[in-house]
Design an enzyme around this catalytic site. Structure first.
Site, PDB file in Angstrom:
ATOM      1  N   ASP A 152     -14.270  12.441   7.434  1.00  0.00           N
ATOM      2  CA  ASP A 152     -13.264  11.480   6.976  1.00  0.00           C
ATOM      3  C   ASP A 152     -12.820  11.799   5.560  1.00  0.00           C
ATOM      4  OD1 ASP A 152     -15.371  10.273   5.465  1.00  0.00           O
ATOM      5  OD2 ASP A 152     -15.996   9.329   7.356  1.00  0.00           O
TER       6      ASP A 152
ATOM      7  N   LYS B 297     -10.123   6.962   7.811  1.00  0.00           N
ATOM      8  CA  LYS B 297     -10.947   6.000   7.101  1.00  0.00           C
ATOM      9  C   LYS B 297     -10.516   5.854   5.663  1.00  0.00           C
ATOM     10  CE  LYS B 297     -15.205   4.466   8.652  1.00  0.00           C
ATOM     11  NZ  LYS B 297     -16.628   4.391   8.472  1.00  0.00           N
TER      12      LYS B 297
ATOM     13  N   MET C 151     -16.844   0.903  -3.731  1.00  0.00           N
ATOM     14  CA  MET C 151     -15.593   0.311  -3.228  1.00  0.00           C
ATOM     15  C   MET C 151     -15.164  -0.887  -4.074  1.00  0.00           C
ATOM     16  SD  MET C 151     -16.668   0.503   0.794  1.00  0.00           S
ATOM     17  CE  MET C 151     -18.411   0.248   0.533  1.00  0.00           C
TER      18      MET C 151
HETATM   19  N1  SAH Z   1     -21.850   6.940   1.881  1.00  0.00           N
HETATM   20  C1  SAH Z   1     -21.192   7.054   0.615  1.00  0.00           C
HETATM   21  C2  SAH Z   1     -20.454   5.784   0.219  1.00  0.00           C
HETATM   22  C3  SAH Z   1     -19.350   5.413   1.154  1.00  0.00           C
HETATM   23  S1  SAH Z   1     -18.472   3.999   0.605  1.00  0.00           S
HETATM   24  C4  SAH Z   1     -22.216   7.420  -0.468  1.00  0.00           C
HETATM   25  O1  SAH Z   1     -23.417   7.381  -0.222  1.00  0.00           O
HETATM   26  O2  SAH Z   1     -21.803   7.778  -1.559  1.00  0.00           O
HETATM   27  C5  SAH Z   1     -17.169   4.723  -0.295  1.00  0.00           C
HETATM   28  C6  SAH Z   1     -17.310   4.461  -1.767  1.00  0.00           C
HETATM   29  O3  SAH Z   1     -18.237   5.356  -2.347  1.00  0.00           O
HETATM   30  C7  SAH Z   1     -16.053   4.688  -2.569  1.00  0.00           C
HETATM   31  O4  SAH Z   1     -15.194   3.588  -2.490  1.00  0.00           O
HETATM   32  C8  SAH Z   1     -16.598   4.874  -3.948  1.00  0.00           C
HETATM   33  O5  SAH Z   1     -16.934   3.646  -4.518  1.00  0.00           O
HETATM   34  C9  SAH Z   1     -17.888   5.606  -3.685  1.00  0.00           C
HETATM   35  N2  SAH Z   1     -17.763   7.053  -3.887  1.00  0.00           N
HETATM   36  C10 SAH Z   1     -17.938   8.016  -2.966  1.00  0.00           C
HETATM   37  N3  SAH Z   1     -17.796   9.239  -3.506  1.00  0.00           N
HETATM   38  C11 SAH Z   1     -17.530   9.049  -4.806  1.00  0.00           C
HETATM   39  C12 SAH Z   1     -17.283   9.906  -5.907  1.00  0.00           C
HETATM   40  N4  SAH Z   1     -17.273  11.258  -5.771  1.00  0.00           N
HETATM   41  N5  SAH Z   1     -17.043   9.357  -7.115  1.00  0.00           N
HETATM   42  C13 SAH Z   1     -17.053   8.024  -7.274  1.00  0.00           C
HETATM   43  N6  SAH Z   1     -17.276   7.165  -6.273  1.00  0.00           N
HETATM   44  C14 SAH Z   1     -17.514   7.668  -5.057  1.00  0.00           C
END
Ligand code: SAH
Length: 485
Positions: A250, A272, A385
């Site tokens: 995604d 997504k 998020m």
């Molecule tokens: N499973 C993922 C999170 C999914 S929810 C994890 O463990 O990181 C999606 C959220 O993750 C985004 O809205 C943001 O808040 C955060 N996120 C994911 N990658 C990111 C990144 N490289 N930098 C900052 N926030 C990130």
């Protein structure tokens, strides 16, 4: 890519080397290893070349280079220590469309000679396009240690069985899986140990025991792709990604990470975006099960860690119900990635004894969270998020007892070259963010530890990383081919 890498067939073809010294002798040796017929032109020859001429292994013309020396040649190398002669060879060869290399002068070359790892018929070549030969040689040395000396023998064994295996496995994915098992299993080990006959027998036996039928059930690997920097993948993630028949990914998965999936794997994007799911979760769950039932090895690649706000639990619940085997590979979650790369430790003896990960996702325009729990002192709170709800989040925290001066940070696209860190307080951050208009994904960190950013920030994202990363992946695409197809 500055040069297009190819492997040239010069067997029995006439090649010209201009120059009679040590360097020329080395090039002559290389050309001969690839079966080239070499003619050397030079006013005089060093001892090595003299010996080859005496043994009749190469031709030579003693004298100054003349354009006619290029007649009927398939390739030319200029290796004299006279710049003018080298330039003349380059110009004449270029005019006749003969591939030409001038030692140590990449600008005059139509081809460069790479550093070579020779495990014939497997040959790996490393080149810096003439810009950093030492770096290419260092990389070559590393590869030498990684590739077993008997790799060539393994390749020859595979070649001997190729047709037989092809006849047995009509279905290409099954064929590939068979070869992957053989080339990484006991048969390969036997070859490396010099037990070639045993290896041959084992391979024959393995082949006989195979039904050749497509595998009935595949497998799903739920893989955490980390926050963006591909170096943060686990070894297992990379290994499974390289074996995948299909990858379902995604928006959160960084391109540099996706680039590491086996090139021939089918790529399925299931979207997504925030508030705009391209494919409903239930459909994704079903898709994974269906692909596995078709016998495929499915990598479900997720950003960060699959079990942290990744809905990984729901996906494997469906798989369990449908009896599809699966594995879960953890990844570096965004909180870890952002914290490390922004120099904000999530816990600290003086500032935070606990750390909470929460979702700041707005449902019906509000964030329903246990605010008094989040407002506890000596705690770091990380909001995933949370960009849209930032103002609400900060307001609620203060309303529940957090100091208006509490430090807060927003990290944009953590661990990538686009990383940006905005630091303020729960009072100032919303305005700061509104002005800066950060690009998703972003993460919000609230707590005293944010103050440490000023002292501990170490990562300096720079656009050149991006160019380099794109360049590297493009280069990789061009050189690595399928050996088992
Ligand atoms: N499973 C993922 C999170 C999914 S929810 C994890 O463990 O990181 C999606 C959220 O993750 C985004 O809205 C943001 O808040 C955060 N996120 C994911 N990658 C990111 C990144 N490289 N930098 C900052 N926030 C990130």
């Amino acid at each position: 890519m500055d040069f297009f890498p190819i492997f040239l067939n010069i067997k029995g073809r006439s090649c010209l080397v201009v120059g009679g010294g040590e360097v020329a002798a080395r090039k002559v040796a290389l050309l001969r290893e690839a079966g080239g017929h070499v003619t050397v032109v030079a006013p005089q020859l060093g001892p090595k070349l003299r010996e080859l001429v005496a043994r009749g292994e190469i031709h030579c013309r003693l004298g100054q280079f003349e354009p006619a020396d290029l007649d009927e040649r398939h390739l030319a190398i200029a290796a004299t220590n006279e710049g003018e002669v080298n330039a003349q060879v380059a110009a004449e060869a270029t005019e006749r469309r003969i591939p030409v290399n001038v030692v140590d002068q990449p600008k005059l070359c139509s081809f460069v000679v790479p550093s070579i790892i020779d495990r014939s018929p497997i040959v790996a070549a490393v080149s810096s396009g003439g810009t950093a030969p030492v770096l290419a040689r260092l990389l070559r040395a590393r590869l030498e240690t990684l590739i077993p000396a008997a790799y060539g023998r393994l390749a020859r064994l595979a070649a001997d069985f190729r047709q037989e295996v092809k006849d047995k496995f009509q279905h290409a994915p099954n064929r590939r899986m068979f070869w992957e098992r053989v080339l990484q299993g006991p048969v390969a080990e036997m070859v490396f140990a010099g037990q070639e006959k045993a290896a041959r027998d084992a391979l024959t036996a393995t082949l006989a025991s195979e039904s050749g039928e497509p595998r009935k059930m595949g497998e799903v690997y739920l893989v955490g792709g980390g926050p963006g920097d591909p170096d943060l993948l686990t070894f297992r993630a990379l290994r499974l990604m390289q074996q995948a028949d299909v990858v379902v990914y995604d928006r959160l998965v960084a391109k540099a990470v996706l680039d590491l999936v086996r090139r021939d794997a089918e790529r399925l994007y299931v979207g997504k975006e925030r508030d705009n799911h391209a494919m409903p979760q239930e459909d994704i769950n079903q898709l994974l099960a269906r692909l596995a039932r078709e016998g495929k090895r499915v990598v479900r690649l997720k950003g960060g860690d699959p079990f942290i706000f990744g809905r990984g639990g729901e996906e494997i619940e469906t798989l369990t119900q449908e009896g599809v085997p699966f594995q879960v590979v953890p990844g570096i979650t965004a909180a870890s990635g952002s914290a490390s790369y922004a120099g904000i430790p999530l816990t600290h003896r003086d500032h935070a004894q606990s750390c909470v990960f929460v979702t700041g996702h707005l449902k019906d325009g509000t964030v329903n969270l246990n605010w008094s729990m989040l407002a506890q002192p000596q705690q770091t709170v990380v909001f995933y998020m949370g960009l849209k709800g930032l103002a609400t989040i900060c307001r609620q925290l203060v309303a529940h007892g957090v100091s208006p001066h509490m430090p807060a940070a927003l990290v944009q696209q953590a661990t990538t070259w686009r990383q940006r860190v905005l630091v303020g307080t729960v009072t100032t951050l919303p305005t700061l963010v509104e002005k800066a208009k950060p690009k998703p994904p972003t993460l919000i960190i609230v707590g005293e530890v944010v103050k440490l950013h000023e002292k501990l920030a170490w990562f300096e994202p720079h656009e050149t990383f991006a160019n380099q990363a794109e360049h590297e992946s493009a280069e990789e695409k061009a050189v690595s081919g399928s050996v088992t197809g």
